[in-house]
Design a protein around this motif. Structure first.
Motif, mmCIF file in Angstrom:
data_model
loop_
_atom_site.group_PDB
_atom_site.id
_atom_site.type_symbol
_atom_site.label_atom_id
_atom_site.label_comp_id
_atom_site.label_asym_id
_atom_site.label_seq_id
_atom_site.Cartn_x
_atom_site.Cartn_y
_atom_site.Cartn_z
ATOM 1 N N GLY A 1 0.834 -1.195 0.000
ATOM 2 C CA GLY A 1 0.000 0.000 0.000
ATOM 3 C C GLY A 1 0.864 1.239 0.000
ATOM 4 N N ARG A 2 0.668 2.093 1.006
ATOM 5 C CA ARG A 2 1.478 3.298 1.128
ATOM 6 C C ARG A 2 2.572 3.164 2.175
ATOM 7 N NH1 ARG A 2 -0.639 7.837 -1.334
ATOM 8 N NH2 ARG A 2 -2.721 7.600 -2.236
ATOM 9 N N VAL A 3 2.828 1.932 2.598
ATOM 10 C CA VAL A 3 3.835 1.689 3.621
ATOM 11 C C VAL A 3 5.096 1.127 2.974
ATOM 12 C CG1 VAL A 3 4.420 0.404 5.707
ATOM 13 C CG2 VAL A 3 2.084 1.259 5.371
ATOM 14 N N ASN A 4 6.211 1.793 3.183
ATOM 15 C CA ASN A 4 7.503 1.328 2.686
ATOM 16 C C ASN A 4 8.145 0.443 3.757
ATOM 17 O OD1 ASN A 4 9.975 0.913 1.526
ATOM 18 N ND2 ASN A 4 10.526 3.074 1.359
ATOM 19 N N LEU A 5 8.294 -0.832 3.470
ATOM 20 C CA LEU A 5 8.856 -1.766 4.434
ATOM 21 C C LEU A 5 10.373 -1.646 4.547
ATOM 22 C CD1 LEU A 5 6.844 -4.999 3.514
ATOM 23 C CD2 LEU A 5 6.263 -3.211 5.179
ATOM 24 N N ALA A 6 10.998 -1.038 3.555
ATOM 25 C CA ALA A 6 12.460 -0.964 3.516
ATOM 26 C C ALA A 6 12.960 0.322 4.164
ATOM 27 C CB ALA A 6 12.953 -1.038 2.081
ATOM 28 N N PHE A 7 14.076 0.199 4.874
ATOM 29 C CA PHE A 7 14.759 1.366 5.416
ATOM 30 C C PHE A 7 16.074 1.632 4.699
ATOM 31 C CE2 PHE A 7 11.839 0.306 8.802
ATOM 32 C CZ PHE A 7 11.410 1.550 9.228
ATOM 33 N N ASP A 8 16.705 0.592 4.175
ATOM 34 C CA ASP A 8 17.974 0.741 3.470
ATOM 35 C C ASP A 8 17.811 0.388 1.996
ATOM 36 O OD1 ASP A 8 19.150 1.438 5.842
ATOM 37 O OD2 ASP A 8 20.140 -0.494 6.166
#
Length: 245
Positions: free
Chosen positions: A188-195
């Motif tokens: 959805g609008r959630v980015n699971l990645a930080f790097d």
């Protein structure tokens, strides 16, 4: 006027209240573009806009290390904490304002700095003797902004036009085939990645083979013109804040 190339008396005698602080990053941009890409591009935009003004504007040395821990898995990337970055930028603006250059544009070349620059510009304007606004060049290039990526066509094109020695043209195919087409890992609008290493093998997002010298020239023309207009506006902008009621 590039402050670092002037004498103190030349700076003292400069009749302006305008200043720019180019802000970049030292971070990976794939196998084809230099780690200084964001810094070089910010400097290019700032210098070109300064040349378009009828009045002088002082340009500080660029900030070359910023918020880039998202690229930490790629060798050579340097970063600082958000709090250190905000404090450092604020101190630079305070120094400029002390000498009378109290209308300052923070010319940004790195996406990871956007939120922090908006916050620190607000802090400066509310609490210091200066007025500061952030300007991120790749947000100001019209429809091309959607092609930004990372080490993709926009950043590569601007380098090709203004700093061609910093692009390894023979590595563009490898850069494109080992990269990603979208920044992040989304639900959805959630980015699971930080790097960035979580979704791109070689650090690239987008296809740098779509870059060209002509595109770089167009990007520079559009972004620098908008920046020049911004500088003209803030030189006379009313920065009085209404009292609390």
């Amino acid at each position: 006027m590039q402050i670092q190339n002037a004498t103190w008396t030349e700076v003292r005698d400069t009749d302006t209240n305008l200043a720019m602080v180019p802000i970049g990053s030292t971070e990976q941009h794939g196998p084809h573009a230099a780690l200084s890409t964001d810094t070089l591009n910010a400097e290019t935009i700032a210098e070109t806009a300064a040349d378009q003004l009828d009045e002088p504007v002082v340009v500080s040395p660029a900030v070359p290390v910023s918020i880039a821990e998202e690229h930490r898995q790629f060798s050579g990337t340097l970063w600082t904490s958000e709090s250190t970055f905000r404090s450092y930028v604020r101190d630079i603006v305070k120094s400029l304002a002390f000498h009378g250059f109290d209308r300052v544009v923070l010319v940004n070349g790195h996406g990871g700095n956007v939120a922090a620059l908006r916050e620190v510009a607000g802090t400066i304007t509310r609490h210091d003797d200066a007025y500061a606004v952030p300007f991120t060049w790749f947000e100001e290039v019209g429809e091309n902004a959607s092609r930004m990526g990372h080490g993709g066509p926009l950043e590569t094109a601007l380098l090709q036009y203004a700093n061609p020695d910093y692009v390894r043209e023979d590595r563009l195919d490898d850069a494109a085939t080992g990269g990603s087409r979208r920044w992040g890992d989304w639900v959805g609008r959630v980015n699971l990645a930080f790097d960035s290493a979580e979704f791109t093998e070689n650090g690239v997002v987008g296809d740098p083979r779509e870059a060209s010298v002509g595109l770089g020239e167009d990007l520079l023309d559009v972004a620098s013109e908008i920046l020049a207009d911004l500088l003209k506006t803030i030189s006379e902008h009313d920065i009085e804040r209404p009292p609390h009621k």
